[in-house]
Write an enzyme that holds these catalytic residues in place. Structure first.
Site, PDB file in Angstrom:
ATOM      1  N   ARG A  50       0.835  -1.222   0.000  1.00 38.46           N
ATOM      2  CA  ARG A  50       0.000   0.000   0.000  1.00 38.46           C
ATOM      3  C   ARG A  50       0.863   1.263   0.000  1.00 38.46           C
ATOM      4  O   ARG A  50       0.529   2.251  -0.657  1.00 38.46           O
ATOM      5  CB  ARG A  50      -0.954  -0.003   1.199  1.00 38.46           C
ATOM      6  CG  ARG A  50      -1.944   1.163   1.150  1.00 38.46           C
ATOM      7  CD  ARG A  50      -3.041   1.046   2.179  1.00 38.46           C
ATOM      8  NE  ARG A  50      -2.529   1.155   3.531  1.00 38.46           N
ATOM      9  CZ  ARG A  50      -3.261   0.962   4.630  1.00 38.46           C
ATOM     10  NH1 ARG A  50      -4.540   0.643   4.526  1.00 38.46           N
ATOM     11  NH2 ARG A  50      -2.721   1.076   5.829  1.00 38.46           N
ATOM     12  N   ARG A 103      10.239  18.862  -8.611  1.00 40.33           N
ATOM     13  CA  ARG A 103      11.516  18.583  -9.283  1.00 40.33           C
ATOM     14  C   ARG A 103      12.695  19.164  -8.504  1.00 40.33           C
ATOM     15  O   ARG A 103      13.835  18.769  -8.694  1.00 40.33           O
ATOM     16  CB  ARG A 103      11.503  19.143 -10.707  1.00 40.33           C
ATOM     17  CG  ARG A 103      10.568  18.391 -11.637  1.00 40.33           C
ATOM     18  CD  ARG A 103      10.462  19.059 -12.973  1.00 40.33           C
ATOM     19  NE  ARG A 103       9.982  20.433 -12.831  1.00 40.33           N
ATOM     20  CZ  ARG A 103       9.696  21.250 -13.843  1.00 40.33           C
ATOM     21  NH1 ARG A 103       9.847  20.827 -15.075  1.00 40.33           N
ATOM     22  NH2 ARG A 103       9.276  22.480 -13.620  1.00 40.33           N
ATOM     23  N   LYS A 149      -2.475   7.198   1.238  1.00 43.37           N
ATOM     24  CA  LYS A 149      -2.209   7.481   2.655  1.00 43.37           C
ATOM     25  C   LYS A 149      -1.114   8.551   2.669  1.00 43.37           C
ATOM     26  O   LYS A 149       0.068   8.254   2.836  1.00 43.37           O
ATOM     27  CB  LYS A 149      -1.793   6.187   3.368  1.00 43.37           C
ATOM     28  CG  LYS A 149      -2.059   6.207   4.855  1.00 43.37           C
ATOM     29  CD  LYS A 149      -2.063   4.808   5.428  1.00 43.37           C
ATOM     30  CE  LYS A 149      -1.897   4.801   6.927  1.00 43.37           C
ATOM     31  NZ  LYS A 149      -2.916   5.493   7.698  1.00 43.37           N
ATOM     32  N   GLU A 182     -16.148   6.757   6.208  1.00 44.44           N
ATOM     33  CA  GLU A 182     -15.239   6.122   7.164  1.00 44.44           C
ATOM     34  C   GLU A 182     -15.034   7.065   8.337  1.00 44.44           C
ATOM     35  O   GLU A 182     -15.582   8.168   8.349  1.00 44.44           O
ATOM     36  CB  GLU A 182     -13.896   5.791   6.494  1.00 44.44           C
ATOM     37  CG  GLU A 182     -13.105   7.010   6.031  1.00 44.44           C
ATOM     38  CD  GLU A 182     -11.698   6.673   5.516  1.00 44.44           C
ATOM     39  OE1 GLU A 182     -11.157   5.625   5.890  1.00 44.44           O
ATOM     40  OE2 GLU A 182     -11.160   7.487   4.751  1.00 44.44           O
TER      41      GLU A 182
HETATM   42  N1  PXG Z   1      -9.048   5.055   7.239  1.00 45.85           N
HETATM   43  C1  PXG Z   1      -8.092   5.974   7.442  1.00 45.85           C
HETATM   44  C2  PXG Z   1      -8.328   7.364   7.004  1.00 45.85           C
HETATM   45  C3  PXG Z   1      -6.893   5.604   8.048  1.00 45.85           C
HETATM   46  O1  PXG Z   1      -5.931   6.514   8.247  1.00 45.85           O
HETATM   47  C4  PXG Z   1      -7.738   3.348   8.239  1.00 45.85           C
HETATM   48  C5  PXG Z   1      -8.889   3.774   7.615  1.00 45.85           C
HETATM   49  C6  PXG Z   1      -7.606   1.905   8.595  1.00 45.85           C
HETATM   50  O2  PXG Z   1      -6.634   1.280   7.797  1.00 45.85           O
HETATM   51  P1  PXG Z   1      -5.773   0.035   8.329  1.00 45.85           P
HETATM   52  O3  PXG Z   1      -4.985  -0.362   7.150  1.00 45.85           O
HETATM   53  O4  PXG Z   1      -4.935   0.537   9.476  1.00 45.85           O
HETATM   54  O5  PXG Z   1      -6.730  -0.980   8.747  1.00 45.85           O
HETATM   55  C7  PXG Z   1      -6.710   4.275   8.464  1.00 45.85           C
HETATM   56  C8  PXG Z   1      -5.456   3.849   9.140  1.00 45.85           C
HETATM   57  C9  PXG Z   1      -2.668   6.728  13.752  1.00 45.85           C
HETATM   58  C10 PXG Z   1      -2.926   5.601  12.824  1.00 45.85           C
HETATM   59  O6  PXG Z   1      -1.588   6.753  14.363  1.00 45.85           O
HETATM   60  C11 PXG Z   1      -3.795   5.748  11.771  1.00 45.85           C
HETATM   61  C12 PXG Z   1      -4.020   4.684  10.925  1.00 45.85           C
HETATM   62  C13 PXG Z   1      -3.362   3.506  11.113  1.00 45.85           C
HETATM   63  C14 PXG Z   1      -2.475   3.383  12.175  1.00 45.85           C
HETATM   64  C15 PXG Z   1      -2.263   4.439  13.052  1.00 45.85           C
HETATM   65  O7  PXG Z   1      -3.529   7.596  13.883  1.00 45.85           O
HETATM   66  N2  PXG Z   1      -4.885   4.867   9.915  1.00 45.85           N
END
Ligand code: PXG
Length: 290
Positions: A50, A103, A149, A182
């Site tokens: 990812r 760049r 991300k 979400e």
């Molecule tokens: N939506 C968003 C916007 C995220 O940032 C998820 C869903 C869940 O994705 P995963 O792959 O983790 O199941 C995320 C994940 C933090 C932190 O420190 C944030 C995430 C993951 C780990 C830590 O706030 N976001």
């Protein structure tokens, strides 16, 4: 604490990035949040894949191969003697000048932080979360895909602030059209009459790796799964609602916008999925030794 920074392990106090780094000036970069459980990096390959997809989408060349990133993560975990850890991998566009032009950034920066995890209190996994729908909508796909991300998390931070202002811990974000999207760092599921529902990734959210694991578990258990457009009405009438994410794992939601969901406590399917998920964190990943 040691930080991996551009090929070297350095002390936390020496881990510094230029004020001209476009990651800081423009949020121009990508990251991953990963966890290790008892010397097993959960779904490491999925997270690294990812990270690469996020980078590809913003035309950022990651300076390390996937294998070398995995090795750097393990090296950092070992240096900090961490069995259970939160792992943050960050790739920025690197140092440039005050203009947007990428760049000018000659060399991306890559750093890895491994640290102890801040958990939600254990009793919340039985009692459940109270969340609210916030006015800030999720970024539209066409402007900045939520699948990336990126280091630009202001959309989510705004929503988080709004939730906190409403005295709850988490925000439900809707799509621009008003459908369930979400939360600020978690995906959302609901259960109705023994069926599991979650919005489809085409709604425009970060397709979570935890979400994928939950879908896989449900399919294996022959629980009927539907990736469907959902409204707040659907959530209000659900038997169970829960969130999924690397940090929270699977956490029940018992109140949305002042309405009690189901029985007002963690539902039985949610509790059994939490159990299955925790079992997966013991076997499903990349093992290392300290
Ligand atoms: N939506 C968003 C916007 C995220 O940032 C998820 C869903 C869940 O994705 P995963 O792959 O983790 O199941 C995320 C994940 C933090 C932190 O420190 C944030 C995430 C993951 C780990 C830590 O706030 N976001």
């Amino acid at each position: 604490m040691k930080i991996y920074l551009n090929g070297k392990l350095v002390d936390k106090n020496e881990a510094k990035i230029s004020v001209f780094d476009h990651g800081l000036l423009y949020g121009d970069g990508v990251f991953e949040g990963i966890r290790s459980y008892n010397c097993l990096v959960f779904r490491l390959k999925d997270h690294i894949d990812r990270l690469y997809r996020s980078a590809q989408a913003i035309l950022l060349d990651i300076p390390l191969s996937k294998e070398k990133i995995a090795a750097a993560i393990i090296k950092t975990l070992k240096a900090n003697k961490l069995k259970d850890s939160y792992i943050r991998v960050v790739v920025t566009r690197g140092e440039g000048d005050l203009g947007l032009d990428p760049r000018k950034c000659r060399q991306p920066s890559l750093f890895i932080i491994t640290d102890n995890i801040a958990f939600y209190p254990a009793e919340l996994y039985k009692r459940g979360l109270d969340i609210v729908t916030v006015p800030t909508r999720r970024n539209i796909n066409e402007a900045l895909s939520p699948q990336i991300k990126s280091l630009n998390y202001l959309n989510n931070i705004m929503a988080k602030i709004e939730a906190i202002n409403f005295k709850v811990e988490e925000a439900l974000m809707l799509t621009n059209e008003g459908y369930v999207c979400e939360c600020t760092g978690d995906n959302i599921f609901m259960v109705r009459n023994g069926r599991l529902f979650t919005p489809p990734a085409s709604m425009g959210f970060l397709a979570g790796i935890t979400r994928e694991v939950v879908l896989e578990i449900a399919r294996k258990r022959n629980i009927p799964v539907f990736e469907e457009v959902l409204t707040r009405y659907d959530l209000f009438n659900a038997n169970e609602v829960f969130l999924t994410g690397t940090a929270a794992e699977i956490i029940p939601v018992v109140k949305i916008d002042g309405r009690t969901i189901g029985l007002g406590k963690s539902g039985s399917l949610t509790l059994s999925l939490i159990e299955d998920f925790r079992r997966a964190t013991k076997i499903d990943g990349y093992r290392y030794s300290l």
